[in-house]
Design a protein around this motif. Sequence first.
Motif, PDB file in Angstrom:
ATOM      1  N   VAL A  44     -36.924  25.769 -69.375  1.00 42.59           N
ATOM      2  CA  VAL A  44     -38.302  25.761 -69.867  1.00 42.59           C
ATOM      3  C   VAL A  44     -38.581  27.029 -70.661  1.00 42.59           C
ATOM      4  O   VAL A  44     -37.946  28.062 -70.451  1.00 42.59           O
ATOM      5  N   GLU A  45     -39.538  26.951 -71.561  1.00 41.49           N
ATOM      6  CA  GLU A  45     -39.940  28.115 -72.345  1.00 41.49           C
ATOM      7  C   GLU A  45     -40.928  28.960 -71.546  1.00 41.49           C
ATOM      8  O   GLU A  45     -41.661  28.446 -70.708  1.00 41.49           O
ATOM      9  N   GLY A  46     -40.914  30.265 -71.795  1.00 39.60           N
ATOM     10  CA  GLY A  46     -41.872  31.148 -71.135  1.00 39.60           C
ATOM     11  C   GLY A  46     -41.289  31.972 -70.011  1.00 39.60           C
ATOM     12  O   GLY A  46     -42.003  32.725 -69.363  1.00 39.60           O
ATOM     13  N   LEU A  52     -40.696  28.997 -62.096  1.00 37.15           N
ATOM     14  CA  LEU A  52     -40.964  29.045 -60.663  1.00 37.15           C
ATOM     15  C   LEU A  52     -42.339  28.483 -60.328  1.00 37.15           C
ATOM     16  O   LEU A  52     -42.527  27.888 -59.258  1.00 37.15           O
ATOM     17  N   LYS A  53     -43.309  28.630 -61.228  1.00 34.35           N
ATOM     18  CA  LYS A  53     -44.608  27.996 -61.009  1.00 34.35           C
ATOM     19  C   LYS A  53     -44.473  26.479 -61.065  1.00 34.35           C
ATOM     20  O   LYS A  53     -45.089  25.749 -60.260  1.00 34.35           O
ATOM     21  N   ASP A  54     -43.622  25.977 -61.976  1.00 36.02           N
ATOM     22  CA  ASP A  54     -43.359  24.535 -62.027  1.00 36.02           C
ATOM     23  C   ASP A  54     -42.688  24.060 -60.743  1.00 36.02           C
ATOM     24  O   ASP A  54     -43.012  22.983 -60.219  1.00 36.02           O
ATOM     25  N   MET A  59     -43.087  21.290 -55.452  1.00 39.02           N
ATOM     26  CA  MET A  59     -43.007  21.327 -53.990  1.00 39.02           C
ATOM     27  C   MET A  59     -44.330  20.923 -53.352  1.00 39.02           C
ATOM     28  O   MET A  59     -44.360  20.246 -52.317  1.00 39.02           O
ATOM     29  N   LYS A  60     -45.423  21.303 -53.981  1.00 41.15           N
ATOM     30  CA  LYS A  60     -46.731  20.883 -53.468  1.00 41.15           C
ATOM     31  C   LYS A  60     -46.913  19.374 -53.611  1.00 41.15           C
ATOM     32  O   LYS A  60     -47.448  18.708 -52.709  1.00 41.15           O
ATOM     33  N   GLN A  61     -46.469  18.823 -54.723  1.00 39.04           N
ATOM     34  CA  GLN A  61     -46.611  17.386 -54.952  1.00 39.04           C
ATOM     35  C   GLN A  61     -45.879  16.561 -53.902  1.00 39.04           C
ATOM     36  O   GLN A  61     -46.373  15.518 -53.462  1.00 39.04           O
ATOM     37  N   LEU A 106     -47.799  32.902 -57.672  1.00 42.45           N
ATOM     38  CA  LEU A 106     -47.231  32.093 -56.591  1.00 42.45           C
ATOM     39  C   LEU A 106     -47.983  32.283 -55.281  1.00 42.45           C
ATOM     40  O   LEU A 106     -48.061  31.354 -54.465  1.00 42.45           O
ATOM     41  N   GLY A 107     -48.485  33.498 -55.064  1.00 43.02           N
ATOM     42  CA  GLY A 107     -49.157  33.784 -53.807  1.00 43.02           C
ATOM     43  C   GLY A 107     -48.223  33.746 -52.622  1.00 43.02           C
ATOM     44  O   GLY A 107     -48.641  33.467 -51.484  1.00 43.02           O
ATOM     45  N   MET A 108     -46.952  34.021 -52.852  1.00 43.02           N
ATOM     46  CA  MET A 108     -45.921  33.933 -51.821  1.00 43.02           C
ATOM     47  C   MET A 108     -45.053  35.201 -51.841  1.00 43.02           C
ATOM     48  O   MET A 108     -44.966  35.887 -52.854  1.00 43.02           O
TER      49      MET A 108
END
Length: 351
Positions: A44-46, A52-54, A59-61, A106-108
């Motif tokens: 992915v770009e960026g 890691l946000k993706d 993982m939440k989904q 991420l808050g992790m």
Amino acid sequence: NFAAWGKLLRRQAGERGQQRASFPTSLLSYYTDNGAYYYYHNPVEGGYGVLLKDVQEYMKQIDVPVRAYQIDSYWYYRGSTTNGLANWTATPASFPLGLTHLQESLGMPIVAHSRYFAVDNVYANHAGYRFLSSDGKHSAPMDVRFWDDLFRNASSWVTTYEQDWVYRQQTYVEQFMDTPGLARSWLLQLDAGAQLNGISVQLCGHLLRHALQAVEMPSVNHARASGDLNSNSNQWSLLDESMILHGLGLRPFKDVFWTSTPQPGSPYVPPDDLTPLACPVREALSATLSTGPVAIGDGIGYTDRELVMRSVRSDGVVLSPSRPAATLDVTLPYRAGLVRHAPRPPPPLGA
């Protein structure tokens, strides 16, 4: 036995041998190290921050409670004369918005990889810290101020410092091999800096001598107990290592694994194809019984939620045993050839 031996060593170390960093190691984690789908492979770009946000959103989904994320050696600067560390700062290509932003996004907790130092690192050449070197390529810090400053500057984002290639850091610097006690001082200085800043330490790529030294290092609460997940690695040294590490008061860590196979699009191709190694149920069971982190490294879309949730609670805490699965002491004389015949099994109960 090894448990009694380790207990004696910890008692000899006094309070330092009884304390361990408070960060809980028995958590479901997501790793990007050697063997993981995204090891030096970011489609992915960026930068890795976006990736890691993706991963976190995925993982939440699927309702998989990942509680920590690891970033590997792709994120920092290397030296010009060797592959050693030159600057433990994120490159613009890896994390253009920085690592504080990553942690806030991420808050992790973040587990951050590090390695042996290059001789042309910025800390020795521009910050005035004392470094040792013997070959003109590699170096090692011998200055507790360095570790305090390094960890203080990173304390806004890092939770666990992963010191990889420990054995190379020692063997690349001849002074460590020639001067008794010098390598001990190096590791105790690392530990002091970590403690001052509330950061835990994971040992990786270490020898037995370094695991023994960790008895005096309260910041070290877990250590790698197997090789990297690749076709040339002996993953199943895990049981022998676990026997030793548990005795020393450390949690063994099995390393990353895939929860499903195959995973198309991964960077691993023959002869480094991981598919022949990937037995997800065996890997998950071994990681769970290790008492260390359960570290998955799947690509987005490939995580087997049912398998993961056999290992962890809904809050991401691993369903760990009270002690790790490990080699039994009684087997060692037979493996060493000191005893020819296995002991006769006890009679059945009631016989």
